[in-house]
Design a protein around this motif. Structure first.
Motif, mmCIF file in Angstrom:
data_model
loop_
_atom_site.group_PDB
_atom_site.id
_atom_site.type_symbol
_atom_site.label_atom_id
_atom_site.label_comp_id
_atom_site.label_asym_id
_atom_site.label_seq_id
_atom_site.Cartn_x
_atom_site.Cartn_y
_atom_site.Cartn_z
ATOM 1 N N PHE A 1 0.818 -1.207 0.000
ATOM 2 C CA PHE A 1 0.000 0.000 0.000
ATOM 3 C C PHE A 1 0.856 1.263 0.000
ATOM 4 C CE2 PHE A 1 -2.320 -3.241 2.566
ATOM 5 C CZ PHE A 1 -3.247 -3.563 1.603
ATOM 6 N N ASN A 2 1.948 1.242 0.781
ATOM 7 C CA ASN A 2 2.804 2.423 0.874
ATOM 8 C C ASN A 2 3.660 2.614 -0.378
ATOM 9 O OD1 ASN A 2 1.769 2.750 3.453
ATOM 10 N ND2 ASN A 2 3.497 1.747 4.457
ATOM 11 N N LYS A 3 4.157 1.514 -0.954
ATOM 12 C CA LYS A 3 4.960 1.627 -2.169
ATOM 13 C C LYS A 3 4.111 2.086 -3.350
ATOM 14 C CE LYS A 3 8.686 -0.278 -3.047
ATOM 15 N NZ LYS A 3 9.809 -1.111 -3.531
ATOM 16 N N GLU A 4 2.856 1.654 -3.357
ATOM 17 C CA GLU A 4 1.938 2.082 -4.411
ATOM 18 C C GLU A 4 1.804 3.591 -4.432
ATOM 19 O OE1 GLU A 4 -2.878 2.164 -4.831
ATOM 20 O OE2 GLU A 4 -2.000 0.268 -4.154
ATOM 21 N N VAL A 5 1.733 4.181 -3.254
ATOM 22 C CA VAL A 5 1.546 5.634 -3.149
ATOM 23 C C VAL A 5 2.867 6.377 -3.282
ATOM 24 C CG1 VAL A 5 0.764 7.508 -1.644
ATOM 25 C CG2 VAL A 5 -0.501 5.363 -1.708
ATOM 26 N N GLY A 6 3.879 5.949 -2.532
ATOM 27 C CA GLY A 6 5.133 6.702 -2.475
ATOM 28 C C GLY A 6 6.010 6.545 -3.694
ATOM 29 N N SER A 7 5.981 5.368 -4.321
ATOM 30 C CA SER A 7 6.793 5.082 -5.508
ATOM 31 C C SER A 7 8.249 5.517 -5.283
ATOM 32 C CB SER A 7 6.166 5.761 -6.730
ATOM 33 O OG SER A 7 6.798 5.362 -7.913
ATOM 34 N N ASP A 8 8.815 6.276 -6.215
ATOM 35 C CA ASP A 8 10.220 6.676 -6.077
ATOM 36 C C ASP A 8 10.368 8.041 -5.413
ATOM 37 O OD1 ASP A 8 9.200 8.214 -8.113
ATOM 38 O OD2 ASP A 8 10.835 7.846 -9.527
ATOM 39 N N GLY A 9 9.293 8.496 -4.748
ATOM 40 C CA GLY A 9 9.354 9.777 -4.042
ATOM 41 C C GLY A 9 9.628 9.614 -2.560
ATOM 42 N N ALA A 10 9.991 8.390 -2.142
ATOM 43 C CA ALA A 10 10.239 8.121 -0.729
ATOM 44 C C ALA A 10 11.350 7.084 -0.608
ATOM 45 C CB ALA A 10 8.965 7.618 -0.058
ATOM 46 N N VAL A 11 11.826 6.875 0.630
ATOM 47 C CA VAL A 11 12.758 5.784 0.915
ATOM 48 C C VAL A 11 12.049 4.801 1.847
ATOM 49 C CG1 VAL A 11 14.841 7.130 0.543
ATOM 50 C CG2 VAL A 11 13.799 7.111 2.815
ATOM 51 N N TYR A 12 12.511 3.544 1.870
ATOM 52 C CA TYR A 12 11.728 2.488 2.520
ATOM 53 C C TYR A 12 12.556 1.699 3.529
ATOM 54 C CZ TYR A 12 8.464 3.597 -1.171
ATOM 55 O OH TYR A 12 7.607 4.272 -2.000
ATOM 56 N N PHE A 13 11.841 1.195 4.542
ATOM 57 C CA PHE A 13 12.459 0.345 5.556
ATOM 58 C C PHE A 13 11.592 -0.886 5.772
ATOM 59 C CE2 PHE A 13 9.657 3.290 7.829
ATOM 60 C CZ PHE A 13 9.001 2.487 8.747
ATOM 61 N N ASN A 14 12.205 -1.935 6.341
ATOM 62 C CA ASN A 14 11.445 -3.131 6.674
ATOM 63 C C ASN A 14 11.476 -3.367 8.182
ATOM 64 O OD1 ASN A 14 13.870 -4.596 7.333
ATOM 65 N ND2 ASN A 14 14.182 -4.976 5.145
ATOM 66 N N LYS A 15 10.968 -4.501 8.616
ATOM 67 C CA LYS A 15 10.844 -4.764 10.049
ATOM 68 C C LYS A 15 12.065 -5.447 10.656
ATOM 69 C CE LYS A 15 5.845 -5.032 10.669
ATOM 70 N NZ LYS A 15 4.766 -5.903 11.164
ATOM 71 N N ASP A 16 13.081 -5.720 9.864
ATOM 72 C CA ASP A 16 14.287 -6.352 10.396
ATOM 73 C C ASP A 16 14.951 -5.432 11.418
ATOM 74 O OD1 ASP A 16 13.776 -8.394 8.660
ATOM 75 O OD2 ASP A 16 15.325 -7.823 7.204
ATOM 76 N N LYS A 17 15.471 -6.022 12.475
ATOM 77 C CA LYS A 17 16.120 -5.229 13.509
ATOM 78 C C LYS A 17 17.291 -4.447 12.926
ATOM 79 C CE LYS A 17 18.059 -5.372 18.149
ATOM 80 N NZ LYS A 17 18.388 -6.203 19.341
ATOM 81 N N GLY A 18 17.303 -3.166 13.198
ATOM 82 C CA GLY A 18 18.380 -2.308 12.737
ATOM 83 C C GLY A 18 18.160 -1.696 11.380
ATOM 84 N N ASN A 19 17.151 -2.154 10.633
ATOM 85 C CA ASN A 19 16.958 -1.654 9.275
ATOM 86 C C ASN A 19 16.559 -0.181 9.271
ATOM 87 O OD1 ASN A 19 14.892 -1.299 6.765
ATOM 88 N ND2 ASN A 19 16.586 -2.644 6.233
ATOM 89 N N LEU A 20 15.547 0.167 10.055
ATOM 90 C CA LEU A 20 15.117 1.567 10.105
ATOM 91 C C LEU A 20 16.171 2.433 10.793
ATOM 92 C CD1 LEU A 20 13.140 3.895 9.774
ATOM 93 C CD2 LEU A 20 11.888 3.060 11.785
ATOM 94 N N ALA A 21 16.795 1.905 11.837
ATOM 95 C CA ALA A 21 17.836 2.671 12.533
ATOM 96 C C ALA A 21 18.961 3.041 11.571
ATOM 97 C CB ALA A 21 18.382 1.862 13.709
ATOM 98 N N ASN A 22 19.380 2.083 10.759
ATOM 99 C CA ASN A 22 20.436 2.351 9.784
ATOM 100 C C ASN A 22 19.984 3.351 8.730
ATOM 101 O OD1 ASN A 22 22.269 0.605 11.002
ATOM 102 N ND2 ASN A 22 21.593 -1.164 9.799
ATOM 103 N N LEU A 23 18.723 3.259 8.324
ATOM 104 C CA LEU A 23 18.202 4.196 7.331
ATOM 105 C C LEU A 23 18.183 5.615 7.905
ATOM 106 C CD1 LEU A 23 16.926 4.711 4.560
ATOM 107 C CD2 LEU A 23 14.682 4.188 5.568
ATOM 108 N N ILE A 24 17.769 5.747 9.172
ATOM 109 C CA ILE A 24 17.763 7.070 9.812
ATOM 110 C C ILE A 24 19.186 7.631 9.874
ATOM 111 C CG2 ILE A 24 17.379 8.276 12.007
ATOM 112 C CD1 ILE A 24 14.991 6.306 12.442
ATOM 113 N N ASN A 25 20.148 6.779 10.253
ATOM 114 C CA ASN A 25 21.550 7.228 10.291
ATOM 115 C C ASN A 25 22.013 7.711 8.917
ATOM 116 O OD1 ASN A 25 21.756 6.561 13.006
ATOM 117 N ND2 ASN A 25 22.624 4.531 12.601
ATOM 118 N N GLU A 26 21.528 7.038 7.879
ATOM 119 C CA GLU A 26 21.921 7.395 6.510
ATOM 120 C C GLU A 26 21.276 8.700 6.058
ATOM 121 O OE1 GLU A 26 21.212 5.650 1.991
ATOM 122 O OE2 GLU A 26 21.209 4.254 3.687
ATOM 123 N N VAL A 27 19.932 8.806 6.222
ATOM 124 C CA VAL A 27 19.239 9.989 5.699
ATOM 125 C C VAL A 27 19.550 11.238 6.517
ATOM 126 C CG1 VAL A 27 17.388 8.568 4.747
ATOM 127 C CG2 VAL A 27 17.081 9.617 6.999
#
Length: 392
Positions: A321-347
Motif C-alpha cells: 500500500f505504501n509503495k503504491e503511493v510513495g513510488s520513487d518519491g520516498a525511501v523504505y524500511f522493513n521490520k528487520d532489527k536495525g533496518n530503520l535505525a540504519n536508514l535514519i543514520n543514513e538519511v
C-alpha cells in the motif's frame, strides 16, 4: 439529474477522519450540475440542512457502544430508501463507505434494486485485521466484508492493492471493481507563517526546533508499528527528535509501549498529543526534517498522502500500500532489527539536493495521481456514466 446518496461517514462539515474529509472535498469541489448529493450525518437530531450546496440529512443514533456505527449505517440506508420512494427518484446511486452492515446488506440491496437504484461500496481497508478488535468483532468484520463484496453492484477501491485483494480473495463472487484514489493538496500553508506566535509557542512548549525532528502522525494503534519505529529510532545515532502526533492516552497500549521500549529514558522521543488545527499541522509537517510512516493495514492512508504533499523526506514501511503511493518519491524500511535505525543514520546526512529531488518526486506524484481535482473528476465521471457501464 443523478442523485447520489453517501452514507458511512460521520458527515460534513468534516470534523473527523478520512471518509469525512473525502465527502467534504467531493461536495465542495463539485463541478457537474447534473449531480445532486445527499449526505448522511451522525448527530443528535433528524433535521436536514445544506452544506457545500448539497443536502445533508441527520441520523440520530442511540449510544449503544461499538455497534453504534452499524446501526447508523442501517438507519442511513433506510432513510435513503424512504426518500427515494417519496420523491420518485429514478436511477439513484447509494454509495456506502466501509463494510459494516454485511449481514443486513442483501435486504436493503433488494429494496434498492426494486427502486432501480445502484449500490456502490468502498471496502476501505482490512478493518478485520486491526488489532484493537477482539476475535469475535474481527470475525464479524470479515463476514460483513465478504457479504458486502458479494452483493455490491460495484466496489470503489482507493488503493490498487485493496482492489487486487478483493479480486483475489473474493473471486468466487466475480466482484466488479474500480480504482479511484483518495486525495491530497500540494500547497504550502498560507494561513500560518513560519514566524507565527502560535507555531513558535508550540515549538517552545515541546522543545522542538525547525528541521530538527522526524515526525509520526497517525492513530495510536499497534498495527501502525509504533513499537518498531520508536525502538529503531532509539537505536539510531540521530541528534534530531522524534515527534509523535497522535491521540495518545495513557491506556494499556501506551503502558505496554513504555514497558517494551523505555522511551521515557530517551529525551528525543516526544509524544505531543494531537494537533486539531489543520493549518498548524500542515506547517509542522512542512518544517519536519522527515516523516516516518509505519502503517501496514488498509489501503491508501490519508496521513501518508498529506506527508508526501508537505514533508520533504519520507521514510515508509515497505508494504504494497505504501509503495503504491510513495513510488520513487520516498525511501523504505522493513521490520528487520536495525533496518530503520540504519536508514535514519543514513538519511540524517543526505545532501540538500538529494532531499529536494525526493520532495519534488513525491509532490509531483500527488499532483499527477492523488490531487482532489482528479479524485472529484473521477467520481463525477463514474456517477454520470454508471448506467452505461451497467448496460455493458
Amino acid at each position: 439529474m443523478k442523485h447520489v446518496f453517501i452514507i458511512g461517514s460521520k458527515g460534513i462539515p468534516a470534523k473527523y477522519g478520512g471518509f469525512e474529509t473525502f465527502v467534504e472535498y467531493l461536495t465542495k469541489m463539485k463541478v457537474s450540475a447534473n449531480i445532486s448529493y445527499h449526505v448522511s450525518c451522525m448527530t443528535e437530531d433528524n433535521k436536514e440542512f445544506y452544506h457545500n450546496g448539497v443536502r445533508c440529512f441527520n441520523i440520530k443514533v442511540p449510544v449503544i457502544g461499538s455497534a453504534k456505527a452499524i446501526l447508523y449505517d442501517i438507519l442511513s440506508i433506510k432513510e435513503c430508501i424512504r426518500y427515494i420512494k417519496e420523491k420518485g427518484i429514478q436511477n439513484a446511486i447509494v454509495y456506502v463507505l466501509a463494510c459494516r452492515i454485511g449481514p443486513f446488506f442483501s435486504i436493503y440491496k433488494n429494496q434498492l434494486k426494486e427502486l432501480g437504484a445502484h449500490i456502490l461500496v468502498n471496502p476501505d481497508g482490512h478493518e478485520w485485521k486491526r488489532s484493537k478488535w477482539n476475535y469475535f468483532i474481527r470475525k464479524y468484520w470479515r463476514t460483513s466484508e465478504r457479504l458486502m463484496v458479494k452483493h455490491a453492484d460495484l466496489l470503489v477501491c482507493d488503493s490498487k492493492g485493496i482492489e487486487a485483494y478483493i479480486q483475489e480473495d473474493y473471486a468466487i463472487y466475480n466482484p466488479k471493481t474500480t480504482f479511484i484514489a483518495y486525495g491530497a493538496t500540494v500547497k504550502e500553508s498560507e494561513l500560518l507563517e513560519s514566524s507565527s506566535t502560535e507555531l513558535l509557542d508550540w515549538y517552545e512548549k515541546y522543545g522542538v526546533k525547525y528541521n530538527e525532528y522526524y515526525l509520526i502522525v497517525g492513530r495510536f494503534v499497534p498495527e501502525n508499528n509504533y513499537e518498531l519505529m520508536i525502538k529503531e529510532f532509539m537505536l539510531s545515532n540521530s541528534k534530531k527528535d522524534l515527534v509523535i502526533i497522535s491521540n495518545v492516552e495513557h491506556n494499556s497500549f501506551y503502558k505496554e509501549l513504555l514497558s517494551s521500549t523505555n522511551f521515557n529514558n530517551d529525551p528525543r522521543i516526544k509524544f505531543v498529543g494531537t494537533v486539531y488545527d489543520q493549518e498548524m499541522l500542515k506547517k509542522i509537517r512542512e518544517q519536519a526534517y522527515g516523516y516516518i510512516h509505519g502503517h501496514e493495514v488498509g489501503g491508501t492512508n490519508p496521513s501518508l498522502l498529506e506527508a508526501l504533499a508537505s514533508t520533504n523526506l519520507n521514510l515508509l514501511l515497505e508494504v504494497v500500500f505504501n509503495k503504491e503511493v510513495g513510488s520513487d518519491g520516498a525511501v523504505y524500511f522493513n521490520k528487520d532489527k536495525g533496518n530503520l535505525a540504519n536508514l535514519i543514520n543514513e538519511v540524517d546526512f543526505y545532501e540538500n539536493e538529494k532531499i529536494k529531488k525526493l520532495s519534488t518526486k513525491a509532490k509531483q506524484r500527488i499532483i499527477n495521481k492523488y490531487s482532489w481535482e482528479k479524485v472529484v473528476n473521477d467520481y463525477e465521471t463514474l456517477f454520470l456514466n454508471l448506467n452505461k457501464e451497467r448496460e455493458k
